[in-house]
Design a protein around this motif. Structure first.
Motif, PDB file in Angstrom:
ATOM      1  N   MET A 160      41.069 -36.100  47.910  1.00  0.00           N
ATOM      2  CA  MET A 160      40.329 -36.776  46.844  1.00  0.00           C
ATOM      3  C   MET A 160      40.219 -35.889  45.603  1.00  0.00           C
ATOM      4  N   LYS A 161      40.006 -34.584  45.835  1.00  0.00           N
ATOM      5  CA  LYS A 161      39.873 -33.644  44.723  1.00  0.00           C
ATOM      6  C   LYS A 161      41.159 -33.564  43.913  1.00  0.00           C
ATOM      7  N   LYS A 162      42.296 -33.542  44.612  1.00  0.00           N
ATOM      8  CA  LYS A 162      43.596 -33.470  43.937  1.00  0.00           C
ATOM      9  C   LYS A 162      43.868 -34.737  43.123  1.00  0.00           C
ATOM     10  N   ILE A 163      43.416 -35.875  43.665  1.00  0.00           N
ATOM     11  CA  ILE A 163      43.595 -37.146  42.960  1.00  0.00           C
ATOM     12  C   ILE A 163      42.791 -37.134  41.662  1.00  0.00           C
ATOM     13  N   LYS A 164      41.550 -36.629  41.733  1.00  0.00           N
ATOM     14  CA  LYS A 164      40.709 -36.539  40.544  1.00  0.00           C
ATOM     15  C   LYS A 164      41.315 -35.612  39.501  1.00  0.00           C
ATOM     16  N   GLN A 165      41.858 -34.485  39.966  1.00  0.00           N
ATOM     17  CA  GLN A 165      42.507 -33.540  39.049  1.00  0.00           C
ATOM     18  C   GLN A 165      43.728 -34.169  38.390  1.00  0.00           C
ATOM     19  N   PHE A 166      44.474 -34.947  39.188  1.00  0.00           N
ATOM     20  CA  PHE A 166      45.658 -35.625  38.672  1.00  0.00           C
ATOM     21  C   PHE A 166      45.277 -36.639  37.599  1.00  0.00           C
ATOM     22  N   LEU A 167      44.228 -37.415  37.855  1.00  0.00           N
ATOM     23  CA  LEU A 167      43.781 -38.430  36.897  1.00  0.00           C
ATOM     24  C   LEU A 167      43.230 -37.803  35.615  1.00  0.00           C
ATOM     25  N   LYS A 168      42.591 -36.639  35.741  1.00  0.00           N
ATOM     26  CA  LYS A 168      42.063 -35.939  34.572  1.00  0.00           C
ATOM     27  C   LYS A 168      43.166 -35.401  33.672  1.00  0.00           C
ATOM     28  N   PHE A 169      44.348 -35.265  34.242  1.00  0.00           N
ATOM     29  CA  PHE A 169      45.495 -34.760  33.489  1.00  0.00           C
ATOM     30  C   PHE A 169      45.894 -35.735  32.378  1.00  0.00           C
ATOM     31  N   PHE A 170      45.539 -37.017  32.564  1.00  0.00           N
ATOM     32  CA  PHE A 170      45.881 -38.061  31.605  1.00  0.00           C
ATOM     33  C   PHE A 170      44.648 -38.502  30.816  1.00  0.00           C
ATOM     34  N   THR A 171      44.869 -38.787  29.523  1.00  0.00           N
ATOM     35  CA  THR A 171      43.782 -39.266  28.670  1.00  0.00           C
ATOM     36  C   THR A 171      43.530 -40.748  28.957  1.00  0.00           C
ATOM     37  N   LEU A 172      42.433 -41.264  28.415  1.00  0.00           N
ATOM     38  CA  LEU A 172      42.108 -42.685  28.598  1.00  0.00           C
ATOM     39  C   LEU A 172      43.203 -43.558  27.995  1.00  0.00           C
ATOM     40  N   TYR A 173      43.686 -43.158  26.805  1.00  0.00           N
ATOM     41  CA  TYR A 173      44.770 -43.919  26.163  1.00  0.00           C
ATOM     42  C   TYR A 173      45.997 -43.979  27.055  1.00  0.00           C
ATOM     43  N   GLU A 174      46.377 -42.852  27.641  1.00  0.00           N
ATOM     44  CA  GLU A 174      47.580 -42.788  28.483  1.00  0.00           C
ATOM     45  C   GLU A 174      47.440 -43.669  29.725  1.00  0.00           C
ATOM     46  N   LYS A 175      46.259 -43.655  30.323  1.00  0.00           N
ATOM     47  CA  LYS A 175      46.013 -44.497  31.504  1.00  0.00           C
ATOM     48  C   LYS A 175      46.083 -45.977  31.128  1.00  0.00           C
ATOM     49  N   MET A 176      45.452 -46.340  29.997  1.00  0.00           N
ATOM     50  CA  MET A 176      45.445 -47.726  29.553  1.00  0.00           C
ATOM     51  C   MET A 176      46.854 -48.188  29.187  1.00  0.00           C
ATOM     52  N   TRP A 177      47.614 -47.319  28.552  1.00  0.00           N
ATOM     53  CA  TRP A 177      49.001 -47.645  28.179  1.00  0.00           C
ATOM     54  C   TRP A 177      49.834 -47.930  29.422  1.00  0.00           C
ATOM     55  N   PHE A 178      49.743 -47.062  30.416  1.00  0.00           N
ATOM     56  CA  PHE A 178      50.521 -47.219  31.648  1.00  0.00           C
ATOM     57  C   PHE A 178      50.134 -48.511  32.374  1.00  0.00           C
ATOM     58  N   LEU A 179      48.841 -48.743  32.537  1.00  0.00           N
ATOM     59  CA  LEU A 179      48.381 -49.937  33.251  1.00  0.00           C
ATOM     60  C   LEU A 179      48.738 -51.213  32.500  1.00  0.00           C
ATOM     61  N   SER A 180      48.751 -51.169  31.176  1.00  0.00           N
ATOM     62  CA  SER A 180      49.114 -52.342  30.371  1.00  0.00           C
ATOM     63  C   SER A 180      50.572 -52.729  30.609  1.00  0.00           C
ATOM     64  N   ILE A 181      51.467 -51.732  30.641  1.00  0.00           N
ATOM     65  CA  ILE A 181      52.876 -51.999  30.886  1.00  0.00           C
ATOM     66  C   ILE A 181      53.091 -52.555  32.290  1.00  0.00           C
TER      67      ILE A 181
END
Length: 253
Positions: A1-22
């Protein structure tokens, strides 16, 4: 779980939203524009390949924008998927050859090269730079020559494919494919050598592939191209800011 959180923190909110939108748009297009059977291959199989191509491509592009060496590992999945699509649809033979004999080896070499050029402050980043005017002119000349020669040779190949029923469109696609493959090679070399101009090459390649996708009726892949154009702008800005910052620091030292 900790590694997943670290992985998600690597990306900004914009980057996450961009990926999920596509991802959302591509799934939506998969239902709106279902693929028909082609050359005996079930349309659902082709659609799955399209979706894998889109998901892996946008992930790869995002990692490149973040100057992460891990983009090359994801890129290997992209290459395998695109080879399968070209073979099944019997089209884009220049892209097929370049992917098989250029992109797969260059991804492996680039991963090793980028790993040797880590940023001294943030090891998650790779040091990038920009191209000289003379180098840019030589690249453009090479692309023009490749397009004319390879495009002409492709028009001589007679294989029943996705656009074979439209001779004129097929010939146009041959030259577009040749140009896209040439720009793609330039892009690959730029990425290997960590040049910012790879984003400009990607703009051109995306535009050429957009035209090919429209001619071939591959509407779902237009979602991927929309993702390319937005992320290419984002990546170019990020790399430019990084280079400018490094230039200032170098002058001060």
């Amino acid at each position: 779980m900790k590694k997943i959180k670290q992985f998600l923190k690597f990306f900004t909110l914009y980057e996450k939203m961009w990926f999920l939108s596509i991802v959302f748009l591509s799934i939506l297009f998969a239902f709106i524009f279902p693929e028909e059977e082609t050359r005996g291959i079930n349309g659902k199989i082709i659609m799955v390949l399209y979706l894998v191509d889109i998901f892996s491509n946008v992930a790869c592009e995002l990692l490149i924008a973040k100057q992460s060496k891990w983009n090359f590992i994801v890129s290997l999945l992209v290459e395998v998927t695109e080879i399968a699509i070209c073979i099944i649809l019997a089209y884009r033979f220049a892209t097929l050859a370049v992917t098989l004999f250029f992109w797969i080896p260059i991804d492996i070499i680039s991963f090793i090269t980028w790993n040797r050029h880590k940023d001294t402050v943030n090891e998650e980043l790779t040091v990038v730079r920009k191209l000289s005017t003379k180098q840019s002119i030589l690249v453009v000349c090479g692309i023009v020559i490749w397009t004319v020669v390879v495009g002409y040779l492709l028009t001589k190949i007679e294989v029943e494919g996705i656009i074979s029923d439209y001779p004129l469109i097929e010939q146009i696609c041959c030259y577009l494919d040749a140009c896209a493959s040439a720009v793609g090679i330039a892009n690959g070399v730029f990425i290997l050598l960590r040049y910012r101009e790879q984003w400009i090459a990607w703009y051109i390649c995306s535009a050429l592939e957009t035209a090919i996708n429209i001619m071939a009726g591959q509407w779902i892949l237009l979602v991927l191209k929309a993702g390319y154009f937005t992320n290419t702008t984002y990546g170019y800005i990020k790399w430019t800011k990084y280079i400018a910052k490094k230039t200032v620091v170098k002058k001060l030292n």
